[in-house]
Design a protein around this motif. Structure first.
Motif, PDB file in Angstrom:
ATOM      1  N   GLY A  87       0.810  -1.210   0.000  1.00 30.20           N
ATOM      2  CA  GLY A  87       0.000   0.000   0.000  1.00 30.20           C
ATOM      3  C   GLY A  87       0.840   1.256   0.000  1.00 30.20           C
ATOM      4  O   GLY A  87       1.683   1.443   0.862  1.00 30.20           O
ATOM      5  N   SER A  88       0.602   2.125  -0.990  1.00 29.66           N
ATOM      6  CA  SER A  88       1.395   3.339  -1.111  1.00 29.66           C
ATOM      7  C   SER A  88       0.534   4.506  -1.558  1.00 29.66           C
ATOM      8  O   SER A  88      -0.191   4.395  -2.544  1.00 29.66           O
ATOM      9  N   PRO A  89       0.630   5.648  -0.874  1.00 27.41           N
ATOM     10  CA  PRO A  89      -0.090   6.841  -1.320  1.00 27.41           C
ATOM     11  C   PRO A  89       0.602   7.544  -2.479  1.00 27.41           C
ATOM     12  O   PRO A  89       0.032   8.460  -3.069  1.00 27.41           O
ATOM     13  N   TYR A  90       1.838   7.120  -2.763  1.00 26.07           N
ATOM     14  CA  TYR A  90       2.613   7.741  -3.840  1.00 26.07           C
ATOM     15  C   TYR A  90       2.857   6.682  -4.914  1.00 26.07           C
ATOM     16  O   TYR A  90       3.539   5.688  -4.662  1.00 26.07           O
ATOM     17  N   PRO A  91       2.313   6.847  -6.118  1.00 27.49           N
ATOM     18  CA  PRO A  91       2.519   5.842  -7.169  1.00 27.49           C
ATOM     19  C   PRO A  91       3.920   5.936  -7.760  1.00 27.49           C
ATOM     20  O   PRO A  91       4.453   7.029  -7.947  1.00 27.49           O
ATOM     21  N   TYR A  92       4.531   4.797  -8.050  1.00 29.50           N
ATOM     22  CA  TYR A  92       5.868   4.834  -8.653  1.00 29.50           C
ATOM     23  C   TYR A  92       6.058   3.689  -9.653  1.00 29.50           C
ATOM     24  O   TYR A  92       7.054   2.951  -9.606  1.00 29.50           O
ATOM     25  N   PRO A  93       5.141   3.526 -10.617  1.00 27.03           N
ATOM     26  CA  PRO A  93       5.287   2.449 -11.602  1.00 27.03           C
ATOM     27  C   PRO A  93       6.559   2.551 -12.430  1.00 27.03           C
ATOM     28  O   PRO A  93       7.033   1.552 -12.989  1.00 27.03           O
ATOM     29  N   GLU A  94       7.149   3.762 -12.489  1.00 30.26           N
ATOM     30  CA  GLU A  94       8.390   3.945 -13.260  1.00 30.26           C
ATOM     31  C   GLU A  94       9.522   3.075 -12.718  1.00 30.26           C
ATOM     32  O   GLU A  94      10.496   2.795 -13.435  1.00 30.26           O
ATOM     33  N   LEU A  95       9.430   2.660 -11.466  1.00 29.35           N
ATOM     34  CA  LEU A  95      10.524   1.906 -10.855  1.00 29.35           C
ATOM     35  C   LEU A  95      10.389   0.393 -11.024  1.00 29.35           C
ATOM     36  O   LEU A  95      11.287  -0.347 -10.625  1.00 29.35           O
ATOM     37  N   ASP A  96       9.288  -0.058 -11.618  1.00 28.29           N
ATOM     38  CA  ASP A  96       9.035  -1.500 -11.676  1.00 28.29           C
ATOM     39  C   ASP A  96      10.177  -2.281 -12.308  1.00 28.29           C
ATOM     40  O   ASP A  96      10.490  -3.390 -11.870  1.00 28.29           O
ATOM     41  N   ASP A  97      10.780  -1.736 -13.350  1.00 24.87           N
ATOM     42  CA  ASP A  97      11.836  -2.456 -14.060  1.00 24.87           C
ATOM     43  C   ASP A  97      13.170  -1.712 -14.036  1.00 24.87           C
ATOM     44  O   ASP A  97      14.052  -1.991 -14.853  1.00 24.87           O
ATOM     45  N   GLU A  98      13.326  -0.772 -13.121  1.00 24.41           N
ATOM     46  CA  GLU A  98      14.580  -0.027 -13.040  1.00 24.41           C
ATOM     47  C   GLU A  98      15.695  -0.940 -12.526  1.00 24.41           C
ATOM     48  O   GLU A  98      15.517  -1.637 -11.514  1.00 24.41           O
ATOM     49  N   PRO A  99      16.851  -0.963 -13.173  1.00 27.81           N
ATOM     50  CA  PRO A  99      17.884  -1.956 -12.855  1.00 27.81           C
ATOM     51  C   PRO A  99      18.332  -2.003 -11.399  1.00 27.81           C
ATOM     52  O   PRO A  99      18.580  -3.073 -10.866  1.00 27.81           O
ATOM     53  N   GLY A 100      18.454  -0.868 -10.732  1.00 26.62           N
ATOM     54  CA  GLY A 100      18.965  -0.875  -9.369  1.00 26.62           C
ATOM     55  C   GLY A 100      17.924  -1.080  -8.293  1.00 26.62           C
ATOM     56  O   GLY A 100      18.252  -1.080  -7.103  1.00 26.62           O
ATOM     57  N   ILE A 101      16.669  -1.265  -8.690  1.00 23.59           N
ATOM     58  CA  ILE A 101      15.574  -1.387  -7.732  1.00 23.59           C
ATOM     59  C   ILE A 101      15.230  -2.862  -7.530  1.00 23.59           C
ATOM     60  O   ILE A 101      15.125  -3.616  -8.495  1.00 23.59           O
ATOM     61  N   PRO A 102      15.060  -3.313  -6.290  1.00 24.34           N
ATOM     62  CA  PRO A 102      14.593  -4.692  -6.075  1.00 24.34           C
ATOM     63  C   PRO A 102      13.307  -4.979  -6.852  1.00 24.34           C
ATOM     64  O   PRO A 102      12.547  -4.063  -7.184  1.00 24.34           O
ATOM     65  N   ARG A 103      13.066  -6.249  -7.146  1.00 19.27           N
ATOM     66  CA  ARG A 103      11.811  -6.640  -7.802  1.00 19.27           C
ATOM     67  C   ARG A 103      10.644  -6.100  -6.980  1.00 19.27           C
ATOM     68  O   ARG A 103      10.682  -6.110  -5.748  1.00 19.27           O
ATOM     69  N   LEU A 104       9.597  -5.670  -7.665  1.00 17.87           N
ATOM     70  CA  LEU A 104       8.481  -5.034  -6.978  1.00 17.87           C
ATOM     71  C   LEU A 104       7.168  -5.748  -7.254  1.00 17.87           C
ATOM     72  O   LEU A 104       6.838  -6.051  -8.407  1.00 17.87           O
TER      73      LEU A 104
END
Length: 358
Positions: A87-104
């Protein structure tokens, strides 16, 4: 660039070689691969099964994608390479496939009752709008919806369900009809019973669980994410509320004190348990190892904890582990975490999406 790793690969612990080619694992040798780890215990990347990248410490929405990146980096450096944002009040779909971000795996915003949840965090709706709001939030996430099943009711002076049972059952049905799984925040006895019998997919916290309800969860395959590090904060919550709501304060303390036995009973009954910290809001990120050690204090065997924090959680969230063709996420520890769980505090090598983190 291909990488080579050799070590005792969990879950079976057999010493073997694996190669990382791009974002995939193979057991077929790759010529000229760079050896990045030789020895130790190789574990599929850890999973925080309940956290919030969109909520800053202090229970307020984050203000930018960079804040979400910073929080994700804290988890990544602890060997947590997949996150379920509950649950997040701030949407961040841009990070779904960003290389340095853990799987989401992401839920949309919490669906909450009016004036009975954390300010600015959830979408607060009356009973007649719950099902439609759940449907909309299913589209905002990536396969998950978060429902607030109970919270303090100031008119009652204690925890109480967010809506009536029919409304909460319809909310779960709406999530499933939209192709999403539903997670419920619940502390109280009544709230958790309504939601388990409604067919919820995962119980978050679950302090009010009874032995009979635990058996029902095991029968249904309903998951439990205990967030024990968060339950330990109930003492401070109770003391802040005691002046106005003494009954609620006593209730929260009682729920906290019995919770280790609840989690132990759920494990013994065969309820699927996954490890989550509830990071974001009142808990800092990067504390997965501490949550795991608290689980051990509750009487859960180390071997089951590492499984629930790694390959079993990855399977639950559809992030394959270190199998042929699986995802190139791994953590290497000097010693076997099944024998000494404390080693999860000190990963020697971390690889996310086929890239060396450290």
């Amino acid at each position: 660039m291909a990488f080579h790793v050799r070590g005792a690969v969990l879950p079976d612990g057999e010493v073997r070689d694996l190669w990382l080619v791009g974002d995939r694992v193979t057991y077929e040798p790759v010529a000229d691969a760079e050896t990045i780890s030789d020895g130790g215990f190789v574990v599929p990347g850890l999973v925080d099964a309940h956290c919030h990248l969109g909520i800053a410490y202090g229970a307020k929405p984050i203000e930018s994608l960079d804040q979400a990146r910073e929080l994700a980096a804290i988890d990544r450096e602890a060997g947590v390479l997949a996150l379920r944002d509950a649950g997040s009040p701030y949407p961040y779909p841009e990070l779904d496939d960003e290389p340095g971000i853990p799987r989401l795996a992401r839920a949309g915003r919490h669906v909450a009752p009016p004036r009975r949840y954390l300010r600015d965090i959830g979408i607060e709706v009356a009973a007649e709008d719950v099902a439609a709001t759940v449907t909309a939030q299913a589209k905002a996430g990536t396969g998950w919806v978060k429902i607030v099943g109970d919270w303090i009711d100031r008119g009652v002076g204690d925890l109480a369900p967010s809506w009536d049972a029919a409304t909460m059952t319809a909310a779960v049905e709406a999530a499933h009809a939209a192709g999403a799984r539903a997670a419920v925040h619940t502390f109280s006895e009544e709230g958790v019973e309504i939601m388990v019998r409604a067919g919820i997919d995962s119980v978050e916290h679950g302090t009010g669980l009874s032995l009979d309800l635990i058996d029902e969860m095991a029968r249904r395959g309903t998951a439990l994410v205990p967030t024990m590090i968060n339950i330990r904060t109930f003492g401070s919550i109770a003391e802040q509320a005691r002046g106005k709501f003494a009954g609620y304060a006593d209730h929260m303390i009682a729920l906290r004190d019995r919770f280790p036995s609840v989690v132990r009973a759920a494990h013994e009954a065969g309820v699927p348990i996954y490890i989550g910290t509830d990071a974001g809001g009142g808990i800092q990120h990067g504390l997965q190892a501490e949550e795991m050690l608290i689980m051990q204090e509750a009487g859960i065997p180390a071997a089951d904890i590492i499984a629930s924090a790694s390959w079993k959680a990855r399977e639950w969230l559809s992030f394959p582990g270190l199998v042929e063709g699986g995802l190139a996420d791994l953590v290497v520890y000097e010693a076997d975490p099944r024998a000494d769980l404390r080693v999860v505090r000190a990963p020697q090598r971390i690889v996310l999406r086929g890239r060396v983190v450290r």
